[in-house]
Design an enzyme around this catalytic site. Sequence first.
Site, PDB file in Angstrom:
ATOM      1  N   SER A   1       1.800  -0.025  -8.171  1.00 39.78           N
ATOM      2  CA  SER A   1       1.523   1.384  -8.428  1.00 39.78           C
ATOM      3  C   SER A   1       0.798   1.506  -9.759  1.00 39.78           C
ATOM      4  O   SER A   1       1.380   1.246 -10.808  1.00 39.78           O
ATOM      5  CB  SER A   1       2.829   2.186  -8.451  1.00 39.78           C
ATOM      6  OG  SER A   1       2.571   3.516  -8.865  1.00 39.78           O
TER       7      SER A   1
ATOM      8  N   HIS B   1      -3.750   2.077  -3.538  1.00 46.32           N
ATOM      9  CA  HIS B   1      -2.450   1.994  -2.879  1.00 46.32           C
ATOM     10  C   HIS B   1      -2.502   1.082  -1.655  1.00 46.32           C
ATOM     11  O   HIS B   1      -1.604   0.283  -1.424  1.00 46.32           O
ATOM     12  CB  HIS B   1      -2.017   3.406  -2.483  1.00 46.32           C
ATOM     13  CG  HIS B   1      -0.688   3.481  -1.814  1.00 46.32           C
ATOM     14  ND1 HIS B   1       0.499   3.518  -2.508  1.00 46.32           N
ATOM     15  CD2 HIS B   1      -0.356   3.526  -0.503  1.00 46.32           C
ATOM     16  CE1 HIS B   1       1.495   3.582  -1.659  1.00 46.32           C
ATOM     17  NE2 HIS B   1       1.018   3.588  -0.435  1.00 46.32           N
TER      18      HIS B   1
ATOM     19  N   GLY C   1       6.462  -6.487  -1.852  1.00 45.16           N
ATOM     20  CA  GLY C   1       6.207  -5.869  -3.137  1.00 45.16           C
ATOM     21  C   GLY C   1       5.193  -4.755  -3.023  1.00 45.16           C
ATOM     22  O   GLY C   1       4.702  -4.434  -1.943  1.00 45.16           O
TER      23      GLY C   1
ATOM     24  N   HIS D   1       7.271   5.666  -4.990  1.00 56.47           N
ATOM     25  CA  HIS D   1       6.826   7.008  -4.622  1.00 56.47           C
ATOM     26  C   HIS D   1       6.805   7.850  -5.885  1.00 56.47           C
ATOM     27  O   HIS D   1       7.464   8.887  -5.980  1.00 56.47           O
ATOM     28  CB  HIS D   1       7.709   7.595  -3.523  1.00 56.47           C
ATOM     29  CG  HIS D   1       6.926   8.250  -2.441  1.00 56.47           C
ATOM     30  ND1 HIS D   1       7.136   9.523  -2.014  1.00 56.47           N
ATOM     31  CD2 HIS D   1       5.888   7.795  -1.716  1.00 56.47           C
ATOM     32  CE1 HIS D   1       6.272   9.823  -1.065  1.00 56.47           C
ATOM     33  NE2 HIS D   1       5.512   8.789  -0.852  1.00 56.47           N
TER      34      HIS D   1
ATOM     35  N   ASP E   1       9.168  -7.086  -5.653  1.00 54.96           N
ATOM     36  CA  ASP E   1       8.767  -6.466  -6.913  1.00 54.96           C
ATOM     37  C   ASP E   1       7.975  -5.193  -6.682  1.00 54.96           C
ATOM     38  O   ASP E   1       7.287  -5.039  -5.682  1.00 54.96           O
ATOM     39  CB  ASP E   1       7.936  -7.439  -7.771  1.00 54.96           C
ATOM     40  CG  ASP E   1       6.671  -7.894  -7.051  1.00 54.96           C
ATOM     41  OD1 ASP E   1       6.446  -7.474  -5.898  1.00 54.96           O
ATOM     42  OD2 ASP E   1       5.912  -8.676  -7.642  1.00 54.96           O
TER      43      ASP E   1
END
Lengths: 277, 797
Positions: B577, B61, B574, B113, B529
């Site tokens: 994930s 992350h 951006g 999230h 993005d």
Amino acid sequence: MANSFTGAVAVVQFPGVNCEYETAAAARAVGVSAAIFRWNEDPAALDGCLGIVLPGGFSYQDRIRAGVVAAKDRVMDAVSALARAGTPVLGICNGAQVLVEAGLIPGIHWEKVDLALAPNVMADREGYYCNWIYLRREPTNCLWTKLYGDGEVVPVPVAHAEGRFTTEDAGVLEEMKRGGQVALRYCDASGAVVPSFPVNPNGSVENIAGVCNREGNVLALMPHPERAAWLRQVPEDLGDRWARRRRAAAGDQAALEGEGPGRRFFAALGGAKGGSR
Amino acid sequence: MGAPLTGVVAIRDLPDERIAETLARHGFNITTAEARRVAELLGRDPTVVELTIFNTMWSEHCSYKSSRRVLKEHLPVDAPNVVLGPGEDAGIVRFAPGGDGDWWCLVIGHESHNHPSQVLPVEGASTGIGGIVRDVYCMGADVVGVLDPLRFGDPSGPKGRQSIAIARGVVEGIAQYGNALGVPNLGGDVVFDRGYEDNCLVNVVAAGIVLESRIVRSRVPVEARREPYVMILIGKPTDDSGFGGAAFASEDLAGEEKANRGAVQVPDPFLKRVLAEATKKVMEAARARGVAIGFKDLGAGGIACATSEMAHAGGFGVKLDLDAVRKALGHFPPAVVSCSETQERYAMAVPREFAAEVLRIYNEDFELPRIYHGAGASVIGDITLEPYYSIETAGGLVCSAPVEVITTGIAYDRKGAPRRRRFEEPALDPRRSLRDDFLALLASPNVASKNHVFRRYDSEVQGRAVLRPGEADAAVIAPLPGRSVGLAFAVDGNPFYGLIDPYEGGALAVCESVRNVASVGAVPATITDCLNYGNPEVEEVFWEFTEGVRGIGDACRGIGHLSHEGAPLPIVSGNVSFYNQNEAGKPIPPSPVVCCAGIVEDYSRCRSIRFKDEGSALYLVGEILDELGGSEYYRAIYGALGANVPRSDFVRERGLVRAVIEMHRLGIVRACHDTGQGGLLTALAEMAIGGRGDGELGFTLDLDELAPLGLPPEKLLFSETGAFLVETAPGIEREMLALCARNRVKLWRLGEVRRASRLEVVSRGASLARWDLAELRGAYLDACRPIFGVENTGKGA
């Protein structure tokens, strides 16, 4: 460094409100000066103000009940005294909840809580709702609606989860109606008061959208006239004369910066006597 | 540096198994090799606090350790309008002159999230909004809008109940946060598919505006060379919420959902709003006194990450006193205080001389400690000239190392391998009823109206709305009172294209978002993005990721910057994930999600998609090809994915958006809508129904007009080749033809908008199907009602 609000509109910023800037801008759009009053400033600064607006938002996080904590704030003593002496006071959305919780509306028994703004509950919908609705101006001596004609239909947005005017005491409702305190009702584009959703967006008793005190200088209003103070804010897909005007103004930015349906709530202050005590 | 180090963890002299045990005992996700690397960097065994910092900083992350090289290789980040590209909390582009050589700038951030929202939908989604708006606030900007692209499981699939509960919770969380904060929702999109049933996606975009001269950077300013500076911590009292949150977002969820609830942060829009107001006053005071400050939000890794990054970016050091941090009730070890992800906090570097005024504004003028238990602003340390980072407690030093050691990155070279799958086109069944099929398509949750979601969000607050979510292909606001400039926003990303071809999944997300912004007449200014994929350690997943990024990059260069010839459409913000997968380890469909922000010269020309006038001419701008692969028609009607995914054609795309923007500039557009998901017929129906659901004008589509395209009716009506439908005044066909010829795009006059409130398709003089608007409205408006709760829209206000 205390501000003075003499001759100006004071927009009270409780912690958690979030409509103070556009509300002040809507007041300025009618040519009056307006400034933000932070809740813990010296309330004496409000003496002589042209009017007080309690804007929308979530004062004190809606703790306990929407509006109830702000209603007990020190500044509300000053607001109450000024209101009683005739200063125009407008509570919008959360501000309306504060006025009801402070007992200034309906104000039949001053500072006694006789009304509630309960959670939106209807047969087929409940909870938070944001959309444009129509208001019908009712026969009243309300200062804030004096520039609208009787029965005039005014499109404005609502955005709330607790906006259902209700009372346990049927006598209060009757007295409000007798005293011309029901200033505005939810209606359809033609002005018909239909009790069901979506014309009535929250289940409010008798479609009540705004209640003033008997003297007419204090108004608790759930919809947001500051979000309808410019023509550009009106959705062009609405079905009334304001939307037709909006569509006709496509490509004409100057026209779109002109008056919107909610502006006359603020324009009413232009002729109001300020600062009487 | 005189105090002794406390809480040292033995690493260097231990065998791998013992290190692994130690890491597991502390709940760390870093590998034994990474732990050895930490010890090597420090030249000694690390403390618990140091390991915690690296555990966060080296999470996927925060570190982008798998993705960074791919992003660098493919994504264009610079163009003449860019003020700040990716790297800080949010990206910045200029959008309008601000007087005296200054510029008004758009600040935009894009985050995900996903994992927290799957576990605790309300809090997870809420925190998503909270985090992204903080990224924009901390650049000194006013936040003017948020958008939320969402992906959920199939509501009628085997886990339908759970998917619906998550969808409702997420919408509730976004509503709770955004509405209370007073930031309007500018839209988003919702896609349902079984591929998301164990792993929903909650992406969030926040946009703000600021004068270029007032941008605040996330670093200790150079002025700290000349006078002493201190570090101030502002906001909520630190607790253990969100401890390990970044690491949590970087692992898969299988079976650990419950155990990880502590890693979900607790957001508070009320406090955020008061902080924003108070911070405005601090910025005003700083400007009035000519004081330079640094400001950064606390996100992943909490105090330690934010303060070390601010110091590193400015070339300074920091000496923190952990005992000076305002804490919630309870005992929290130093690692928790240093690295927990307690929400609603900021770090600010200010001259020591100015600190008292900053504390007064937060603590007295805005009474933070009184209105929120334990909240406030406190000085927690000194900025040092020596670039050294240390954290002290009464019990000793818990972190002590050169700043550049603390902020050292990490990168992996991942391998990709193409996923080999065969795709086939379904055989069309000529006996099917077009009438019934289209009603079913309109009622597919992916196509049907999302008003049930939009009405839960405040789209009016701040009073800037020009076009709201659902009224047009992009939302438009007028950000500067009295001025004609407008900002337009749209988010897109169709996972079904990416399932067939992950390159097109990325490229078409850009094309679609650019088209949506152009549809209201806005010139695309920047792209952001959010790249949602499965486990990057799996070669096929990493290939999908690389292909998606390549597609996005190619599209940004291929379409290019319409205001700056030769420049690409820049990507200024951006997020990546990874580890989005189901319990069996199956990845989600490749899900690059793109936001395009555009600038409108004159917002008064922006029109809704609804048909405006009887007798208007309706045109198709562009073309329709045999491109139903991944289409909603194949999925909803044939239960098939298909093979012929739309092929991105950047030259055609550029011509299309130029042509449509030019039509808006000429003021000839009465309504405009792009043909995306659901194809031409869906777009026509949406123009007839209107965003509010009360349109009254109809249309008869004669397919003979499109005969030169050589496609059967189903393909003409439901192909998802990108094109535009444009309603104009009658009698300007010659101008339209010339305009389209100039831009090398095709133009088809489809007919006239009619008073009759019905939609009809005819071919060779015969009616293929006819619908009353009332039945279309019923299918389109009601389909998502049971998913998002009871609501009755349609006629009325």
